[in-house]
Design an enzyme around this catalytic site. Structure first.
Site, PDB file in Angstrom:
ATOM      1  N   LYS A  53      32.882  28.675  61.491  1.00  0.00           N
ATOM      2  CA  LYS A  53      32.681  29.754  62.467  1.00  0.00           C
ATOM      3  C   LYS A  53      32.708  31.104  61.761  1.00  0.00           C
ATOM      4  O   LYS A  53      31.884  31.977  62.038  1.00  0.00           O
ATOM      5  CB  LYS A  53      33.774  29.696  63.551  1.00  0.00           C
ATOM      6  CG  LYS A  53      33.519  28.609  64.578  1.00  0.00           C
ATOM      7  CD  LYS A  53      34.719  28.362  65.477  1.00  0.00           C
ATOM      8  CE  LYS A  53      34.455  27.133  66.357  1.00  0.00           C
ATOM      9  NZ  LYS A  53      35.633  26.644  67.054  1.00  0.00           N
ATOM     10  N   GLN A  97      41.533  28.152  68.595  1.00  0.00           N
ATOM     11  CA  GLN A  97      41.054  26.815  68.241  1.00  0.00           C
ATOM     12  C   GLN A  97      41.966  25.740  68.854  1.00  0.00           C
ATOM     13  O   GLN A  97      43.181  25.772  68.678  1.00  0.00           O
ATOM     14  CB  GLN A  97      41.031  26.669  66.703  1.00  0.00           C
ATOM     15  CG  GLN A  97      40.486  25.350  66.214  1.00  0.00           C
ATOM     16  CD  GLN A  97      38.996  25.170  66.502  1.00  0.00           C
ATOM     17  OE1 GLN A  97      38.198  26.075  66.303  1.00  0.00           O
ATOM     18  NE2 GLN A  97      38.633  23.995  66.994  1.00  0.00           N
ATOM     19  N   ASP A 120      34.871  31.333  74.720  1.00  0.00           N
ATOM     20  CA  ASP A 120      34.849  29.878  74.922  1.00  0.00           C
ATOM     21  C   ASP A 120      34.597  29.527  76.392  1.00  0.00           C
ATOM     22  O   ASP A 120      34.297  28.375  76.712  1.00  0.00           O
ATOM     23  CB  ASP A 120      36.202  29.272  74.497  1.00  0.00           C
ATOM     24  CG  ASP A 120      36.083  28.421  73.251  1.00  0.00           C
ATOM     25  OD1 ASP A 120      34.951  28.061  72.883  1.00  0.00           O
ATOM     26  OD2 ASP A 120      37.125  28.102  72.655  1.00  0.00           O
TER      27      ASP A 120
END
Ligand code: NDP
Length: 295
Positions: A53, A97, A120
């Site tokens: 990422k 995460q 997200d």
């Protein structure tokens, strides 16, 4: 005749290039989108995701802020970091995460992220906005699937869509997105009776189960578009392989188009994370959102 391959690698490269082009224009106005990624602990798979990422964020011309915290980080310390990132104007997107270590309350952490920075799309407010058809941040994997479906099929209105899997991160948001595009949506799961019969009705079949090759070719309606989200690691012929939830070889004989695993949905997820960060930045500074990169 074999169905067409939906090339997620090529498609995601195109999305990333479009994001990068837009970032160049923002930078000319003195604005650089920034993505903060928080990793707690040393899970090897998560470390790989976070590294990738970071690389792709920088390649798109954005700032990447990586926060690596030890596995014994307390809930209070993690919440304090999220609050700090929420308040930082250089950070337009925040990603924590998952999975977090067991002693941490993931839901509380995700819901502490400022919804406008929730790239997200997991914050309860964004989930509610999506469900009520309002502007929201949309979860990256379903957004990537939607982009590929629209690219392949154009108008999705009236098509029968079957989603196998009802998780909060893939199945449910995918269903909401397809409903918003006026598909007739069925969500199947582990209690669904006669899954094969349900799948055979699908013009669009999205598999998000996490069971290797659970969907054989004879469950696919001829000409259907098949999106295989599953990523399953199996041992076969003495080798470790990644396979999807769909039995690719038999399904491709029947489908009109199908995503491979790997190289289908997977690469789209990070591309959509970058797209969401760009969208969040544009919204934060009051500029128009990029075309074709949001739901
Ligand atoms: P979850 O485990 O959270 O959800 C799986 C879903 O599949 C559940 O709703 C479950 O039903 C359903 N299910 C399980 N077994 C069966 C069965 N035999 N028949 C029908 N339905 C079944 O998984 P995720 O949604 O998080 O992920 C799904 C897959 O997608 C995984 O392989 C994951 O690795 C992959 N993935 C890929 C991503 C990418 O970037 N490409 C991103 C995210 C996930 P029930 O609710 O009844 O238990």
């Amino acid at each position: 005749m074999s169905g067409a391959l939906i090339d997620g690698k090529a498609f995601s490269a195109d999305v990333r290039a479009r994001v990068a082009d837009h970032v160049v224009k923002l930078k000319e106005q003195g604005i650089t989108p920034g993505l903060a990624v928080v990793l707690v602990g040393e899970d090897p798979a998560s470390e790989v995701y976070v590294r990738n990422k970071g690389i792709q964020t920088r390649e798109a011309g954005m700032n990447s802020y990586e926060h690596k915290l030890p596995a014994d980080t307390t809930q209070d310390a993690l919440m304090a970091l999220v609050a700090q990132l929420n308040a930082d104007p250089a950070v337009h997107g925040i990603l924590v995460q998952l999975p977090l270590p067991d002693h941490l309350d993931s839901e509380a952490v995700l819901n502490a992220i400022e919804p406008a920075k929730d790239v997200d799309g997991f914050h309860i407010l964004n989930v509610g906005l999506l469900a009520t058809g309002q502007k929201s941040m949309v979860a990256c994997t379903p957004l990537g699937c939607l982009m590929m479906l629209r690219d392949r099929l154009g108008d999705l209105s009236g098509l029968n869509a079957v989603i196998v899997g009802r998780s909060n991160i893939v199945g449910k948001p995918m269903a909401q997105l397809l409903l918003r595009d006026s598909c007739t949506v069925t969500i199947a799961h582990s209690r669904t009776r006669d899954l094969g019969e349900v799948c055979r009705r699908a013009d669009i079949l999205v598999a998000a189960v996490g069971r290797p090759r659970i969907i054989p070719g004879d469950w696919i309606k001829p000409g259907a578009t098949v999106i295989d989200v599953g990523i399953n690691r199996i041992e076969e012929d003495g080798k470790t392989r990644l396979v999807g939830d769909v039995d690719f070889d038999s399904a491709r004989e029947v489908a009109g188009a199908i995503t491979p695993v790997p190289g289908g949905v997977g690469p789209m997820t990070i591309a959509c994370l970058l797209a969401n960060t760009l969208t969040a930045c544009c919204r934060a500074v009051g500029l128009p959102e990029p075309d074709g990169l949001t739901a």
